[in-house]
Scaffold this motif. Structure first.
Motif, PDB file in Angstrom:
ATOM      1  N   ILE A  90       5.518 -15.405  -6.905  1.00  0.00           N
ATOM      2  CA  ILE A  90       5.956 -14.008  -6.809  1.00  0.00           C
ATOM      3  C   ILE A  90       6.753 -13.616  -8.048  1.00  0.00           C
ATOM      4  O   ILE A  90       6.624 -12.503  -8.569  1.00  0.00           O
ATOM      5  CB  ILE A  90       6.767 -13.796  -5.519  1.00  0.00           C
ATOM      6  N   ASP A  91       7.586 -14.537  -8.541  1.00  0.00           N
ATOM      7  CA  ASP A  91       8.325 -14.244  -9.765  1.00  0.00           C
ATOM      8  C   ASP A  91       7.384 -13.985 -10.932  1.00  0.00           C
ATOM      9  O   ASP A  91       7.660 -13.161 -11.801  1.00  0.00           O
ATOM     10  CB  ASP A  91       9.245 -15.411 -10.128  1.00  0.00           C
ATOM     11  N   PHE A 139       2.987 -11.884   2.718  1.00  0.00           N
ATOM     12  CA  PHE A 139       1.626 -11.526   2.327  1.00  0.00           C
ATOM     13  C   PHE A 139       0.885 -12.737   1.759  1.00  0.00           C
ATOM     14  O   PHE A 139      -0.264 -13.018   2.121  1.00  0.00           O
ATOM     15  CB  PHE A 139       1.699 -10.402   1.279  1.00  0.00           C
ATOM     16  N   VAL A 140       1.579 -13.490   0.893  1.00  0.00           N
ATOM     17  CA  VAL A 140       0.960 -14.676   0.289  1.00  0.00           C
ATOM     18  C   VAL A 140       0.624 -15.696   1.375  1.00  0.00           C
ATOM     19  O   VAL A 140      -0.488 -16.245   1.410  1.00  0.00           O
ATOM     20  CB  VAL A 140       1.902 -15.293  -0.763  1.00  0.00           C
ATOM     21  N   SER A 141       1.576 -15.936   2.296  1.00  0.00           N
ATOM     22  CA  SER A 141       1.290 -16.977   3.284  1.00  0.00           C
ATOM     23  C   SER A 141       0.174 -16.549   4.231  1.00  0.00           C
ATOM     24  O   SER A 141      -0.578 -17.376   4.714  1.00  0.00           O
ATOM     25  CB  SER A 141       2.553 -17.379   4.049  1.00  0.00           C
ATOM     26  N   ASP A 158      10.848  -9.077  -1.704  1.00  0.00           N
ATOM     27  CA  ASP A 158      10.220 -10.361  -1.989  1.00  0.00           C
ATOM     28  C   ASP A 158       9.797 -11.070  -0.705  1.00  0.00           C
ATOM     29  O   ASP A 158       8.781 -11.759  -0.675  1.00  0.00           O
ATOM     30  CB  ASP A 158      11.175 -11.249  -2.788  1.00  0.00           C
ATOM     31  N   ALA A 159      10.571 -10.864   0.374  1.00  0.00           N
ATOM     32  CA  ALA A 159      10.221 -11.525   1.641  1.00  0.00           C
ATOM     33  C   ALA A 159       8.871 -11.011   2.142  1.00  0.00           C
ATOM     34  O   ALA A 159       8.037 -11.790   2.625  1.00  0.00           O
ATOM     35  CB  ALA A 159      11.316 -11.255   2.663  1.00  0.00           C
ATOM     36  N   LEU A 162       0.574  -6.035  -6.411  1.00  0.00           N
ATOM     37  CA  LEU A 162       0.064  -6.771  -5.255  1.00  0.00           C
ATOM     38  C   LEU A 162      -1.362  -7.266  -5.495  1.00  0.00           C
ATOM     39  O   LEU A 162      -1.740  -8.363  -5.086  1.00  0.00           O
ATOM     40  CB  LEU A 162       0.106  -5.858  -4.029  1.00  0.00           C
ATOM     41  N   ARG A 163      -2.153  -6.440  -6.191  1.00  0.00           N
ATOM     42  CA  ARG A 163      -3.535  -6.816  -6.462  1.00  0.00           C
ATOM     43  C   ARG A 163      -3.578  -8.096  -7.306  1.00  0.00           C
ATOM     44  O   ARG A 163      -4.367  -9.004  -7.056  1.00  0.00           O
ATOM     45  CB  ARG A 163      -4.211  -5.678  -7.211  1.00  0.00           C
ATOM     46  N   GLU A 164      -2.679  -8.134  -8.289  1.00  0.00           N
ATOM     47  CA  GLU A 164      -2.634  -9.297  -9.152  1.00  0.00           C
ATOM     48  C   GLU A 164      -2.190 -10.529  -8.361  1.00  0.00           C
ATOM     49  O   GLU A 164      -2.714 -11.624  -8.536  1.00  0.00           O
ATOM     50  CB  GLU A 164      -1.649  -9.033 -10.291  1.00  0.00           C
ATOM     51  N   LEU A 165      -1.236 -10.304  -7.469  1.00  0.00           N
ATOM     52  CA  LEU A 165      -0.747 -11.408  -6.643  1.00  0.00           C
ATOM     53  C   LEU A 165      -1.876 -11.965  -5.779  1.00  0.00           C
ATOM     54  O   LEU A 165      -2.077 -13.175  -5.686  1.00  0.00           O
ATOM     55  CB  LEU A 165       0.406 -10.888  -5.771  1.00  0.00           C
ATOM     56  N   ALA A 166      -2.645 -11.048  -5.173  1.00  0.00           N
ATOM     57  CA  ALA A 166      -3.745 -11.486  -4.322  1.00  0.00           C
ATOM     58  C   ALA A 166      -4.774 -12.261  -5.134  1.00  0.00           C
ATOM     59  O   ALA A 166      -5.300 -13.292  -4.693  1.00  0.00           O
ATOM     60  CB  ALA A 166      -4.395 -10.277  -3.664  1.00  0.00           C
TER      61      ALA A 166
END
Lengths: 381, 348
Positions: free
Chosen positions: B186-187, B165-167, B159-160, B193-197
Motif C-alpha cells: 500500500i505504501d 481490499f487487498v486481502s 489505509d485500513a 486503487l486500480r494500480e493496487l489491484a
C-alpha cells in the motif's frame, strides 16, 4: 485653454510634442512616451493625439479636441488592458486598423497605453507596422521606461521621457480639478509620490487615506515571525477584498449582459453548448482580478518603500522633504522606526521590498512573497 | 504511517467508519451485488464500479447462462435506446442492460430512465452506473425512492480500507500475505486503487506461497508514493536525509516542483501562525485553524526558534521564485529549500 492643461509638470515633454504637432518637420510616425506610473503617460498621449487631430494644434475646445480627449474620436484607437498582459489577438487587429486612412481628423492615431504589458511574441507582431506605417498613421506607445520594450521596438520609436512631476504641481491640479483642500491635496500628492491618479483618489477619499496609513502601520506592528506572517496574510486579504470590491460589480454586469446576448435565462441551468462562452468570460474576469490584486499589493509595497525612504532620510539627517511628513500618524511611524533601527537595516529592508516586488511580478504566490517580505521587516537585533 | 492531518480534508477524529458507510435507502457495499429490475451503481471509485457491474453480470449469468449483456453509453445516448435494449429479444433470452457514465449523460437518458424506473420490465435487469456528482439528480432520486438496490463504490482513502481490499483480492485468489507485506504494498502503490489491484494480480500470478515483505520488495522495492506534505513533514522534523529522499521519490513519481513548494509554504505558514498564537496575540479560531492542526504544529514548534522559522520561510519564498523562472533548475531549488528547512530546525 489647451489640450495640454491636464499634463502637469512636464514642460519639456509637452514642448517637444507640441512642436511636433504643429510642424511636420519635427513630426515622426512612432513615439514612445516613458515615465513612472502616474506621471501622466496616457494623459500626455491623448493630449498629443488631440493636438494632432486639431486644426489649431490643440485648442482644447473644438470638436476634434473634445472627442479625442474623451476617447470617442473615430480616428483614435486606444489599447489598454486591465489584465496582466495585452493579448496577441488584440494586437493583430491593430495592424489592420493602422492601415486605414483617417476618416475625420488629420491622422489615425493608435495609442498603446501598456506597451510594457506585451510579451515578446506579441510585440514582434507590431514590428513591421511600427516601422513603416502609412503616411497618416501615428503610433504612440507608453511604457514606464525604454528598457520595458524590446530593443527592436525602441529603435523604431522616438522616445519622449516624462519626469516625475513635482508634488506641488500635482497638488495644484488636484485642487483645480477636484476642488480639494490645498493642505490635503499636498499631503495626498506627496503620499502618492506624484502619481496623479492616486493623489486624486487619496485627496477625495478619506477611506483610501486610512487604508494607506494602515499599511504603513503594519511596518510598526511586526514584532516577530508570527506577527510577520499574520501581517502578510492581512495585507493579502485586504488586497483581495479591494480587488473583489472593484471588480465584482462589473463582473456581474458583464455576466448578465453575456447571458442576455446568448438568450439564456439568469438562474436557469445553462445549456452545455453555451458554457464555454461563459467560462471564457469568467477566465477573463479572473485574470482581471489577478492583475488588480497584484496592483494593490504592489502599491502597498511602494507605500512601505516610501516609509523606509523617510526613515532613512531621518536617520541620515538629510535635508529633503519627507513623503509621509504631513500626516501626524504616519510621521509617528517614521519616527519610531528611525529610532529603533540603523541605516544599514533600513537599506536592507528597502532591498527586501524590491525583491518582493520583483517576485510578485514573476508570479510567486502573493502570500508567500509578502510573508518573506514581512519577515525581512521584523526588528532584528 | 500517521494520519494525514495536513490534508485538511479528513479530520481523523471526527470521521468514523460507520459514519462514512452509513447506508441510505437500500444502499449496500459494492461487493454485495443483488439482482433487481433496476440496480444503481454509484460512487467515485471507477474500479469498484466496474467490479460491481461484473458481479451483477456474473450473478445474472449464474441464473441464466444465456443472459445477454448490453452496454449503453449515457454520454452518447439517443432517445428510445433504452427501450430498444431492454425489450425482450426474439429468442427470449434474459438481458442485463448497463447504462455507463450516467454522471455525464444526455438529457434523453435521464428522461428515459425516469420513465423506465416507474414501470420496469421484471424480466430484464437495468444497471445504472453513476460516477457521482449532481447531474441526473432527479433520475437518481427516483431510483432511490423506488427502493432499488444501490451498490456504493466510495473511494478508499484510509489505509485500513485499502488493506481490506487487498486481502479480499488475495482471498479470492486463495492466497495469503503477511500483514507487513500488505502494508509495504500500500505504501508503494496505494494511491491509485486500480494500480493496487494490478499489483496484487501480478504478485498472485508471478509468485507462489505466502506473499512476504521480501516478495513485495523485490517487485516494488524502494518505491514510495511521496506527496509534498510528506516531504514537508520530514523537513519540519529536521530529517534532512529523509526529506530529500522523499522529495526525490515525489519528483520521480511525477510531482511538479511548484505544488511541492506550495506544500512547504503552507506548512511553514501554519507553524508561524501557531507561534503567533503562543505569543498570545490571536486565537486559533481567528486564524481558521483546526484544533488538531494547532496541536501538531505545537509539537513541531518544540524544535523551532523564531530565527529558524524566518530562515525557512525566506528560503521557501526564494525557491518559489526559482521554480517559477528566476532559477535555472527547479528541482535544485526545491531541494535547497528542503535542506534549508531541515537545517533551520534547532538542534537540541
Amino acid at each position: 485653454m489647451t489640450v495640454w492643461d491636464e499634463v502637469v509638470g512636464q514642460e519639456a515633454a509637452v514642448d517637444v510634442l507640441q512642436r511636433a504637432a504643429g510642424d511636420t518637420r519635427s513630426m515622426t510616425h512612432a513615439w514612445l512616451l516613458t515615465g513612472p506610473p502616474g506621471s501622466g503617460r496616457s494623459v500626455a498621449a491623448r493630449a498629443f493625439a488631440a493636438a494632432l487631430q486639431c486644426e489649431q494644434g490643440g485648442c482644447g475646445a473644438c470638436h476634434q479636441c473634445t472627442t479625442t480627449l474623451a476617447g470617442t474620436h473615430p480616428d483614435l484607437t486606444v489599447v489598454a488592458t486591465d489584465q496582466v498582459t495585452i493579448r496577441i489577438e488584440e494586437v493583430r487587429s491593430l495592424i489592420g486598423t493602422a492601415a486605414r486612412t483617417p476618416s475625420l481628423g488629420r491622422f489615425r492615431v493608435i495609442v498603446v497605453e501598456d506597451a510594457d504589458r506585451m510579451i515578446e511574441r506579441t510585440t514582434n507582431v507590431l514590428l513591421k507596422a511600427i516601422e513603416e506605417p502609412p503616411a497618416h498613421t501615428v503610433w504612440v506607445l507608453c511604457a514606464p521606461s525604454v528598457q520595458d520594450v524590446l530593443p527592436t521596438i525602441r529603435s523604431r520609436c522616438r522616445a519622449v521621457p516624462l519626469r516625475v512631476p513635482p508634488p506641488e504641481a500635482v497638488a495644484e491640479l488636484v485642487v483645480r480639478r477636484d476642488g480639494a483642500d490645498p493642505t490635503v491635496a499636498l499631503a495626498a500628492a506627496r503620499a502618492a509620490q506624484s502619481h496623479v491618479g492616486l493623489a486624486r483618489r487619496l485627496a477625495r477619499d478619506p477611506e483610501a487615506r486610512g487604508r494607506r496609513s494602515a499599511v504603513l502601520d503594519v511596518a510598526r506592528r511586526i514584532r516577530g515571525v508570527g506577527d510577520a506572517v499574520l501581517a502578510a496574510g492581512e495585507l493579502v486579504d485586504v488586497a483581495k477584498a479591494e480587488a473583489a470590491s472593484s471588480t465584482s460589480e462589473r463582473d456581474a454586469t458583464e455576466r448578465a449582459e453575456l447571458m442576455r446576448a446568448l438568450g439564456a435565462q439568469d438562474g436557469a441551468t445553462l445549456p452545455p453548448r453555451l458554457r464555454s462562452q461563459v467560462r471564457q468570460l469568467e477566465e477573463d474576469q479572473k485574470r482581471r482580478a489577478t492583475r488588480r490584486q497584484r496592483d494593490v499589493l504592489d502599491r502597498s509595497m511602494v507605500d512601505l518603500l516610501s516609509l523606509y525612504r523617510d526613515v532613512l532620510v531621518m536617520q541620515l539627517g538629510a535635508d529633503v522633504d519627507l513623503i509621509n511628513g504631513l500626516d501626524p500618524n504616519d510621521l509617528a511611524v517614521v519616527r519610531s522606526l528611525a529610532a529603533d533601527s540603523t541605516p544599514e537595516q533600513t537599506v536592507r529592508r528597502m532591498d527586501a521590498i524590491g525583491v518582493a516586488r520583483e517576485r510578485l511580478g514573476s508570479n510567486v504566490a502573493p502570500l508567500l512573497a509578502m510573508e518573506a517580505l514581512a519577515i525581512a521587516l521584523r526588528p532584528q537585533g | 504511517m500517521g494520519t494525514s492531518w495536513h490534508s485538511g480534508r479528513v479530520p481523523p477524529a471526527t470521521r468514523s467508519r460507520t459514519a462514512s458507510r452509513k447506508p441510505t435507502g437500500n444502499a449496500r457495499s459494492w461487493d454485495e451485488p443483488t439482482l433487481a429490475p433496476v440496480v444503481l451503481v454509484r460512487g467515485p471509485e471507477g474500479l469498484l464500479r466496474e467490479r460491481a457491474v461484473d458481479g451483477l453480470v456474473a450473478l445474472a449469468r449464474e441464473r441464466d447462462p444465456n443472459t445477454e449483456k448490453v452496454e449503453l453509453d449515457a454520454a452518447a445516448y439517443g432517445a428510445g435506446n433504452l427501450q430498444v435494449a431492454a425489450s425482450p429479444s426474439l429468442f427470449g433470452e434474459a438481458k442485463i442492460v448497463v447504462v455507463t457514465a450516467a454522471e455525464a449523460g444526455t438529457d434523453d437518458v435521464y428522461a428515459d430512465l425516469l420513465a423506465y424506473v416507474a414501470a420496469p420490465d421484471p424480466e430484464t435487469t437495468v444497471v445504472v452506473v453513476h460516477g457521482g456528482g449532481q447531474r441526473g439528480k432527479k433520475m437518481l432520486d427516483a431510483i432511490v425512492a423506488s427502493k432499488a438496490p444501490i451498490l456504493q463504490c466510495d473511494a478508499l482513502t484510509r489505509d485500513a480500507d485499502k488493506a481490506e481490499f487487498v486481502s479480499r483480492d488475495l482471498r479470492a485468489a486463495k492466497r495469503r500475505a503477511e500483514p507487513e507485506a500488505v502494508r509495504a504494498l500500500i505504501d508503494a502503490v496505494g494511491a491509485d486503487l486500480r494500480e493496487l489491484a494490478a499489483a496484487v494480480a501480478q504478485l498472485v500470478n508471478d509468485t507462489t506461497g505466502t506473499i512476504g515483505v521480501g516478495v513485495v520488495d523485490r517487485y516494488y522495492a524502494g518505491r514510495v508514493e511521496a506527496t509534498g506534505f510528506k516531504v514537508a513533514d520530514a523537513a519540519v522534523a529536521g530529517d534532512a536525509g529523509g526529506a530529500v529522499a522523499l522529495l526525490r521519490h515525489a519528483l520521480a513519481t511525477g510531482a511538479d516542483p511548484v505544488p511541492l513548494v506550495a506544500a512547504l509554504a503552507m506548512r511553514m505558514r501554519t507553524l508561524a501562525k501557531v507561534a503567533a498564537i503562543r505569543g498570545g496575540s490571536v486565537t486559533a479560531r481567528e486564524l481558521g485553524l483546526q484544533d488538531w492542526q494547532v496541536r501538531n504544529a505545537q509539537r513541531d514548534l518544540a524544535r523551532w526558534t523564531p530565527e529558524g522559522l524566518a530562515t525557512a520561510i525566506t528560503a521557501v519564498a526564494q525557491a518559489d521564485a526559482e521554480v517559477k523562472g528566476a532559477g535555472r533548475d527547479p528541482v535544485y531549488a526545491v531541494e535547497k529549500a528542503v535542506l534549508t528547512i531541515a537545517q533551520a530546525t534547532a538542534r537540541r
